[in-house]
Structures are given as C-alpha cells and as structure tokens.
Design an enzyme around this catalytic site. Structure first.
Site, PDB file in Angstrom:
ATOM      1  N   LYS A  93      33.684  30.180   3.482  1.00  0.00           N
ATOM      2  CA  LYS A  93      32.308  29.819   3.098  1.00  0.00           C
ATOM      3  C   LYS A  93      31.775  30.791   2.038  1.00  0.00           C
ATOM      4  O   LYS A  93      31.200  30.380   1.036  1.00  0.00           O
ATOM      5  CB  LYS A  93      31.413  29.848   4.345  1.00  0.00           C
ATOM      6  CG  LYS A  93      30.106  29.129   4.174  1.00  0.00           C
ATOM      7  CD  LYS A  93      29.261  29.202   5.434  1.00  0.00           C
ATOM      8  CE  LYS A  93      29.872  28.463   6.601  1.00  0.00           C
ATOM      9  NZ  LYS A  93      28.988  28.462   7.793  1.00  0.00           N
ATOM     10  N   LYS A 105      32.771  37.751  12.201  1.00  0.00           N
ATOM     11  CA  LYS A 105      31.992  37.088  13.249  1.00  0.00           C
ATOM     12  C   LYS A 105      32.019  37.956  14.500  1.00  0.00           C
ATOM     13  O   LYS A 105      32.940  38.764  14.677  1.00  0.00           O
ATOM     14  CB  LYS A 105      32.597  35.712  13.586  1.00  0.00           C
ATOM     15  CG  LYS A 105      31.593  34.736  14.172  1.00  0.00           C
ATOM     16  CD  LYS A 105      30.731  34.110  13.092  1.00  0.00           C
ATOM     17  CE  LYS A 105      29.692  33.177  13.673  1.00  0.00           C
ATOM     18  NZ  LYS A 105      29.020  32.400  12.612  1.00  0.00           N
ATOM     19  N   THR A 189      19.489  27.110   5.844  1.00  0.00           N
ATOM     20  CA  THR A 189      20.694  26.293   6.055  1.00  0.00           C
ATOM     21  C   THR A 189      20.395  24.845   5.697  1.00  0.00           C
ATOM     22  O   THR A 189      21.131  24.204   4.930  1.00  0.00           O
ATOM     23  CB  THR A 189      21.155  26.414   7.515  1.00  0.00           C
ATOM     24  OG1 THR A 189      21.436  27.789   7.765  1.00  0.00           O
ATOM     25  CG2 THR A 189      22.381  25.579   7.790  1.00  0.00           C
ATOM     26  N   ASN A 219      17.274  24.386  14.956  1.00  0.00           N
ATOM     27  CA  ASN A 219      16.853  24.965  13.670  1.00  0.00           C
ATOM     28  C   ASN A 219      17.294  24.089  12.495  1.00  0.00           C
ATOM     29  O   ASN A 219      16.472  23.631  11.697  1.00  0.00           O
ATOM     30  CB  ASN A 219      17.436  26.389  13.557  1.00  0.00           C
ATOM     31  CG  ASN A 219      17.133  27.017  12.202  1.00  0.00           C
ATOM     32  OD1 ASN A 219      17.499  26.476  11.157  1.00  0.00           O
ATOM     33  ND2 ASN A 219      16.454  28.146  12.197  1.00  0.00           N
ATOM     34  N   SER A 350      21.008  34.982   3.475  1.00  0.00           N
ATOM     35  CA  SER A 350      21.339  36.278   4.093  1.00  0.00           C
ATOM     36  C   SER A 350      21.794  37.263   3.022  1.00  0.00           C
ATOM     37  O   SER A 350      21.450  38.448   3.048  1.00  0.00           O
ATOM     38  CB  SER A 350      22.473  36.109   5.114  1.00  0.00           C
ATOM     39  OG  SER A 350      21.953  35.831   6.388  1.00  0.00           O
TER      40      SER A 350
HETATM   41  P1  NAD Z   1      20.157  25.334  17.655  1.00  0.00           P
HETATM   42  O1  NAD Z   1      20.617  25.945  18.930  1.00  0.00           O
HETATM   43  O2  NAD Z   1      18.821  25.695  17.109  1.00  0.00           O
HETATM   44  O3  NAD Z   1      20.187  23.715  17.788  1.00  0.00           O
HETATM   45  C1  NAD Z   1      21.257  23.014  18.316  1.00  0.00           C
HETATM   46  C2  NAD Z   1      20.745  21.628  18.729  1.00  0.00           C
HETATM   47  O4  NAD Z   1      21.859  20.833  19.135  1.00  0.00           O
HETATM   48  C3  NAD Z   1      19.760  21.615  19.888  1.00  0.00           C
HETATM   49  O5  NAD Z   1      18.718  20.709  19.579  1.00  0.00           O
HETATM   50  C4  NAD Z   1      20.567  21.055  21.063  1.00  0.00           C
HETATM   51  O6  NAD Z   1      19.766  20.341  21.994  1.00  0.00           O
HETATM   52  C5  NAD Z   1      21.462  20.092  20.304  1.00  0.00           C
HETATM   53  N1  NAD Z   1      22.639  19.652  21.049  1.00  0.00           N
HETATM   54  C6  NAD Z   1      23.447  20.360  21.886  1.00  0.00           C
HETATM   55  N2  NAD Z   1      24.388  19.535  22.396  1.00  0.00           N
HETATM   56  C7  NAD Z   1      24.183  18.301  21.850  1.00  0.00           C
HETATM   57  C8  NAD Z   1      24.808  17.038  21.985  1.00  0.00           C
HETATM   58  N3  NAD Z   1      25.864  16.885  22.778  1.00  0.00           N
HETATM   59  N4  NAD Z   1      24.309  16.004  21.262  1.00  0.00           N
HETATM   60  C9  NAD Z   1      23.247  16.151  20.460  1.00  0.00           C
HETATM   61  N5  NAD Z   1      22.598  17.323  20.303  1.00  0.00           N
HETATM   62  C10 NAD Z   1      23.069  18.382  20.997  1.00  0.00           C
HETATM   63  O7  NAD Z   1      21.310  25.647  16.603  1.00  0.00           O
HETATM   64  P2  NAD Z   1      21.240  25.654  15.007  1.00  0.00           P
HETATM   65  O8  NAD Z   1      20.966  27.031  14.537  1.00  0.00           O
HETATM   66  O9  NAD Z   1      20.399  24.530  14.527  1.00  0.00           O
HETATM   67  O10 NAD Z   1      22.787  25.370  14.675  1.00  0.00           O
HETATM   68  C11 NAD Z   1      23.323  24.059  14.797  1.00  0.00           C
HETATM   69  C12 NAD Z   1      24.676  24.054  14.130  1.00  0.00           C
HETATM   70  O11 NAD Z   1      24.527  24.477  12.769  1.00  0.00           O
HETATM   71  C13 NAD Z   1      25.719  24.997  14.741  1.00  0.00           C
HETATM   72  O12 NAD Z   1      27.016  24.432  14.580  1.00  0.00           O
HETATM   73  C14 NAD Z   1      25.622  26.236  13.879  1.00  0.00           C
HETATM   74  O13 NAD Z   1      26.819  27.021  13.894  1.00  0.00           O
HETATM   75  C15 NAD Z   1      25.388  25.573  12.532  1.00  0.00           C
HETATM   76  N6  NAD Z   1      24.801  26.481  11.557  1.00  0.00           N
HETATM   77  C16 NAD Z   1      23.534  26.956  11.724  1.00  0.00           C
HETATM   78  C17 NAD Z   1      23.029  27.852  10.795  1.00  0.00           C
HETATM   79  C18 NAD Z   1      21.620  28.370  10.912  1.00  0.00           C
HETATM   80  O14 NAD Z   1      21.194  29.103  10.004  1.00  0.00           O
HETATM   81  N7  NAD Z   1      20.857  27.997  11.926  1.00  0.00           N
HETATM   82  C19 NAD Z   1      23.813  28.255   9.705  1.00  0.00           C
HETATM   83  C20 NAD Z   1      25.088  27.722   9.532  1.00  0.00           C
HETATM   84  C21 NAD Z   1      25.576  26.828  10.483  1.00  0.00           C
END
Ligand code: NAD
Length: 421
Positions: A93, A105, A189, A219, A350
């Site tokens: 990435k 990580k 993101t 998020n 970041s």
């Molecule tokens: P988060 O914990 O804020 O949100 C995750 C969401 O997924 C929640 O609403 C949860 O209820 C939902 N969820 C869990 N299981 C589910 C299912 N089976 N079906 C539908 N929804 C489900 O996490 P986030 O920060 O939004 O991250 C989400 C993804 O994005 C992850 O894979 C994370 O690695 C990736 N990501 C996030 C960021 C960031 O800056 N937040 C950056 C890069 C990648």
C-alpha cells in the site's frame, strides 16, 4: 507458515504481479517473508488487583523504502499470521502511493470491550514499554486499526515520550489533534476512495447518480456514504453486523448517521415505507451500480461472488475479496478498485501527520484534502493505465505498480546485504 496461512493467500498477489515484470528472483525471495516479527506477553494489573497477560506482536515486514508503517489492532482473534499479512499489505500500500515507508503492523490479542478505560490505558502503555526499542519516527511508526483509536494513540505517544525523555509526536500517527494529530485524518480513508471514484468514474462508466450499497457502517462506511450522497449518488443499501437495510429510492443517510451516533444498528431506521431488511450477508447481492465493502476480510468469496450485481467495487476494507472471488468477478466484467489503492487515503494522511510533526508546521484541512486528492488521482490514473495497457485487473496492476517500485529500491540498496536495519 502453513500452506493455508493468510500470508500464503496474500502472496498469491505477489506471484501474479511478478509474472508480468522481469525482476530479479532475489527481490521476490525478500518480499515473501516478514523481516522481523516480535512476540511478547504483556502483563497488566486489572482493576480488581489481579494480574492478567495478553499476547502481543509487532511486525516490520519490509523497510526497504523507509521506516515501517502500520496500525495496532486490538482483537481477541488476532494472530501472528494475521499481523504479518496485514504488514505485507501495508508494504504494498505504501509503495502504491509512493510514500517513503515500508510496511508494518501490530496487534494485541484482547477483546477491548471487556476492559475498563483504566485497564485499556495500562495495556496500551504496556505495549509501548514492550516495543519502545522497535518503534521510532525513523524506524517503525504505529497508527490506529480495528478497535484502537486516537485516544489510545495519545496514551501511546505519551508513554513513548516518557521513555525517551522528550516529546516525539512523529513516532505514532492518528493522535488527537491536541497532541499533534492532523486535520482530515477522521474521514481520510473514505475520502481517498471517494476522490479515486470521482476521478475514474467516467473511465469506468459510473453514472453521475449511481446506486451504491455499503457493507459495514463504521468509520469507513459512514464517511463514504456521506461523501457519495453529498455528491449526488443514491445510497440504496447499508449493513452492519446486525443486518442490512435496503431502499431502491435511496436511504436517508443523515438518519443512518444519527442512529450510529446513538449506538443503534442501521436496522433501527428501517421502519419507513419502501424499506426492506435483509440478513447482513445478503447485502452483496443487492441491485446497485457500486458496492463498497467497508467491514471485514473475506466477505466476498467463492460462494457469493456470482450474486454480485454491481459493476464497480470500491474496497475500503482490507482484503474483502478472496482470490477465488476475484476470478468470478473478473469473468462477470466487474471492475474492482483494490484495497491497497482504494483505502490508502488513511495511511496517506497519516504520512501527512508525520511530515507535519517533523516540520513542526501544520496544514489547513483544505491543504490536506488537496494533497490527498492529488496523490489518489495520480496513483489511481497510473494503475488504471497499467490495467488498460496490460489488459489485467486493477488489483494486479496495483501490485505490478508497487512491486516495480519495491524492486527498484531493493536493487538500489545493493545485492550483497538484504538484511538492512
Ligand atoms: P469499524 O470498526 O469502525 O467499522 C466496521 C463496521 O463493520 C461496523 O459497522 C460493523 O458493525 C460492521 N460489520 C462487522 N461485521 C459485519 C458483517 N458481517 N456484515 C456487515 N457489517 C459488518 O472499522 P473501520 O475503521 O470502518 O474499518 C473497516 C474496514 O476498513 C477494515 O477492514 C479496516 O481494516 C479497513 N480500513 C480502515 C481504515 C480506517 O482509517 N478506518 C483504513 C484502511 C482500511
């Protein structure tokens, strides 16, 4: 590493990309293994006076292009294999975005929801005490990930400052603004993915008012729904872990955001005419133009990829589409904007935070947005062009793009010493 380890699955992408480039096999050998993964047991005092221990890891996968960069995850099912796989993805990435970083990580095997705030703080500080010799602004720079946030990064930055005897804000990103965090990190993101889609929409035939389904409403999911709705798109379905809500005429995004703010599921907004409730795993099959996985890994797999109706997938989650599903989607002509490009807005801002900390001069939110947009457009366009010229999926093109940068750096370091500190 067992045959079916997560890392082995991820390495399939490396082999696919290598087949399109003529690079030294030594480069591939170097990128097949994590440079170092340290495992420790953190022992903390619980509020009731007892002591409890937790497994924790920090992986520096590859530092050829610069200090390793990657989040710290607090999750009860974290493993060394998962940490190394996420660090492998971070390596690619950062190279995709041309950031001067390698990939890293970390994780603690814990369910943070079962800890009090004081216990969580002790655990976060214990992590830094254990890894203070590994991390550093020029060595390895952690950030938040699943179930960690800016409050935790603030405690960690404070612990590091106490250990080294001076403020070192650039050791960790995703900090609270008051401790040197960057403006624009909260929605970075989703915003990066949004800029990417907007830039390539015409090329991939996305309608000006496209119908969008968002899987996961945390998020990343909430911000992308908000940004796309504000740009004239129609959010026809969203899901969280409890289920999905669908409305062909478009959901009320403000209402969904309010429900989440109050700690309720998206299902609590479903009582209106035209709304339908589905099981969470049915969201991928909803009739829409664009699908945005923003939940967890492996959600689109061999068993459900055939049901996808969207023509475009924007991977905000890490690893949401399995390699088997990729083949099925390619056969259906679905374009996938891959995670290492689509969700790289987070690590890019970041990087901006680290730069601002080091120069001691802070940018406005508008400047952050402009810089993010320009990098997303530049790298997105480059990958779109490679995919077109070489007739390959965007994912392979993204890996080819990153691998050629990594190979150039590995070769430039010289051939006699691949173990660099
Ligand atoms: P988060 O914990 O804020 O949100 C995750 C969401 O997924 C929640 O609403 C949860 O209820 C939902 N969820 C869990 N299981 C589910 C299912 N089976 N079906 C539908 N929804 C489900 O996490 P986030 O920060 O939004 O991250 C989400 C993804 O994005 C992850 O894979 C994370 O690695 C990736 N990501 C996030 C960021 C960031 O800056 N937040 C950056 C890069 C990648």
């Amino acid at each position: 590493m067992t045959e079916d380890s997560l890392l082995n699955h991820a390495l399939v992408r490396l082999d696919e990309a290598a087949a399109h480039l003529s690079i030294d096999p030594d480069v591939i050998e170097k990128l097949k293994y994590a440079r170092e993964t340290t495992k420790v047991r953190l022992m903390i005092r619980m509020d009731d006076g007892s002591r409890k221990s937790f497994l924790a890891w920090r992986c520096r996968y590859d530092d050829t292009r610069g200090p390793t960069k990657g989040g710290i995850r607090f999750h009860p099912e974290s493993t060394a294999d998962e940490v190394e796989t996420l660090a492998f993805w971070m390596t690619f990435k950062c190279a995709v975005m041309n950031l001067p970083y390698g990939g890293g990580k970390g994780a603690v095997q814990v369910d943070p929801r079962k800890l009090s705030k004081a216990e969580l703080e002790r655990l976060s500080r214990a992590y830094i005490q254990a890894f203070a010799r590994i991390i550093g602004p020029d060595r390895d720079i952690p950030a938040p990930d699943v179930y960690t946030n800016s409050m935790i990064m603030g405690w960690m930055a404070d612990e590091y400052a106490q250990i080294v005897g001076q403020a070192e804000p650039a050791v960790i990103t995703g900090k609270p603004i008051a401790l040197g965090g960057s403006l624009g990190r909260g929605d970075a993101t989703a915003r990066g993915g949004f800029y990417l889609v907007r830039h390539l929409a015409e090329d991939c035939g996305l309608a000006e008012s496209a119908r969008v389904a968002v899987q996961g409403f945390g998020n990343a999911g909430q911000h992308i729904a908000d940004l796309l709705a504000s740009d004239g798109h129609r959010i026809v379905a969203v899901s969280d872990s409890e289920g999905a809500v669908v409305c062909a005429d478009g959901l009320d995004v403000a209402l969904l955001l309010e429900a989440k703010k109050q700690g309720r599921s998206v299902l609590s907004t479903a009582g209106q005419a035209g709304h339908q409730v589905l099981a969470a795993d049915q969201l991928v099959a909803v009739d829409c133009d664009m699908l945005v996985p923003a939940a967890l890994e492996n959600m689109i797999h061999e068993g459900n990829a055939g049901t996808v109706k969207a023509k475009l997938i924007l991977e905000l989650a890490n690893g949401p589409v399995t390699p088997e599903a990729d083949k099925i989607l390619a056969g259906k002509g679905v374009v996938v904007f891959p995670d290492i490009l689509a969700n790289a807005g987070g690590v890019t801002v970041s990087y901006f935070e680290w730069v601002q900390n080091r120069q001691g001069y802070y940018w406005t939110e508008e400047e952050i947005h402009q810089r993010l947009r320009s990098i997303m457009e530049r790298e997105g366009r480059a990958i779109w062009t490679i995919a077109g010229e070489k007739q390959m999926p965007m994912r392979t093109a993204a890996y080819v793009h990153a691998l050629s940068r990594l190979a150039e750096a590995i070769e430039a370091h010289g051939t006699q010493n691949f173990f660099m500190s």
